[in-house]
Enzyme design. Structure first.
Site, PDB file in Angstrom:
ATOM      1  N   CYS A   1      -2.510   9.241   2.505  1.00 47.58           N
ATOM      2  CA  CYS A   1      -2.002   8.672   1.250  1.00 47.58           C
ATOM      3  C   CYS A   1      -2.966   8.868   0.096  1.00 47.58           C
ATOM      4  O   CYS A   1      -2.546   8.884  -1.066  1.00 47.58           O
ATOM      5  CB  CYS A   1      -1.672   7.193   1.432  1.00 47.58           C
ATOM      6  SG  CYS A   1      -3.061   6.173   1.950  1.00 47.58           S
TER       7      CYS A   1
ATOM      8  N   GLU B   1       0.870  -1.175   0.000  1.00 42.65           N
ATOM      9  CA  GLU B   1       0.000   0.000   0.000  1.00 42.65           C
ATOM     10  C   GLU B   1       0.908   1.227   0.000  1.00 42.65           C
ATOM     11  O   GLU B   1       1.468   1.595   1.034  1.00 42.65           O
ATOM     12  CB  GLU B   1      -0.924  -0.011   1.225  1.00 42.65           C
ATOM     13  CG  GLU B   1      -1.890  -1.187   1.262  1.00 42.65           C
ATOM     14  CD  GLU B   1      -2.865  -1.186   0.103  1.00 42.65           C
ATOM     15  OE1 GLU B   1      -3.021  -0.135  -0.570  1.00 42.65           O
ATOM     16  OE2 GLU B   1      -3.468  -2.236  -0.165  1.00 42.65           O
TER      17      GLU B   1
END
Length: 342
Positions: free
Chosen positions: A130, A96
């Site tokens: 993010c 990720e």
């Protein structure tokens, strides 16, 4: 980057799928790492769930070991390092990562709604998210109106002085504060631009007139700075996005379902959201993950269980049935096999 949630969320999936796990906390938030270790130590014996030190040296030692699965959340460059280490043992990974998540506002968008949702998604956690909108592409026809609405919305959500707002956090450490401070001179400030090193405070900031080679347009910002890029034709946006690494998220504001469908069909991203930001990550029924440079694999909800599971195919043949036609010799059996295959 939410060091507590990003450690516990995949861990829940790993536990649900029947795994033991080693958790390596983020070194960017050492106090959270200590609290996480205390919490897990209270709930689990170490042979089931263990928490390591947060320093990078520990990570390097862990990567030398052989695991059944590695799940990593962090930057792109270190993600490559994790994958390289995992490849020595052919260990599968979920990465990720992050990247440049575009936010596009077309000339038919609801500008006030767009401004409110962009401000919320961009400056949530002081931009240290993010999937935060990393840069804003706005149709030139509505650029001035939208940026005015955004500056007004910053005041509405965080007050005249966001430094005094209980809802506006700080940059995680001095190193990242210095990195972000250096970016403030890479354009014309439309609003914000102030900072306080002693408090690690940086105001929500809009910038325009950005040089194309600026780190604001080449590197993930991960902070409360939003570059504004005007466009005249939506295909220019599509080309700009597709010429770069695939983003973790894509946000598009329009009233037209046809335009929204066109944008989704002609771009690639880990996830996407129409007329909002961030919320695609909050739906537990949707997998969350990147593609290309923004990561691989997915989790959240049932997808977390699947990520940490191995689908094992098992057949239990009966001892009471002897289909002799499957064994040689096959003379005179072919016609029966053909009938069975119809």
């Amino acid at each position: 980057n939410y060091p507590l949630q990003l450690a516990l969320s995949p861990l829940i999936g790993a536990i649900a799928a029947g795994n033991c796990a080693i958790v390596k906390p983020s070194g960017e938030a050492p106090r959270t790492a200590v609290a996480l270790q205390e919490l897990i130590d209270e709930c689990f014996e170490e042979e089931y769930i263990a928490v390591t030190d947060a320093d990078r040296e520990t990570t390097e030692l862990l990567l030398q070991e052989r695991f059944d699965y590695i799940f990593y959340t962090g930057g792109v460059e270190y993600g490559r390092h994790v994958m390289q280490a995992a490849s020595r043992h052919l260990t599968p990974v979920t990465l990720e990562l992050g990247g440049k998540s575009p936010c596009i506002v077309d000339d038919d968008a609801d500008l006030k709604a767009a401004a409110r949702r962009i401000v919320w998604g961009k400056f949530l956690n002081c931009g240290q998210t993010c999937v935060a909108p990393d840069y804003l592409m706005v149709h030139r026809k509505v650029q001035d109106k939208l940026t005015e609405h955004i500056c007004d919305e910053i005041t509405r959500q965080y007050g005249e002085n966001p430094q005094q707002s209980p809802d506006y956090p700080r940059i995680v450490n001095a190193r990242h504060f210095d990195r972000l401070s250096a970016l403030l001179s890479h354009g014309t400030i439309l609003c914000g631009g102030t900072s306080d090193p002693a408090d690690r405070y940086m105001a929500p900031t809009l910038l325009t007139d950005i040089p194309l080679q600026s780190p604001l347009l080449t590197d993930e910002i991960f902070g409360p700075i939003l570059p504004v890029l005007p466009f005249d034709d939506i295909d220019d946006c599509v080309e700009y996005i597709n010429d770069r690494e695939k983003p973790l998220a894509l946000y598009y504001f329009t009233r037209s379902k046809k335009r929204a469908r066109y944008m989704i069909q002609h771009t690639t991203s880990g996830g996407a959201c129409i007329n909002d930001t961030i919320v695609q990550t909050a739906n537990g029924n949707l997998p969350f993950g990147g593609i290309g440079n923004s990561g691989m694999g997915a989790y959240h909800g049932r997808e977390s269980f699947e990520t940490f599971s191995h689908r094992r195919s098992i057949v239990d043949s009966s001892l009471h049935l002897y289909p002799n036609f499957k064994f040689p010799p096959y003379a005179d059996k072919l016609k029966w096999l053909k009938r069975l295959m119809k």
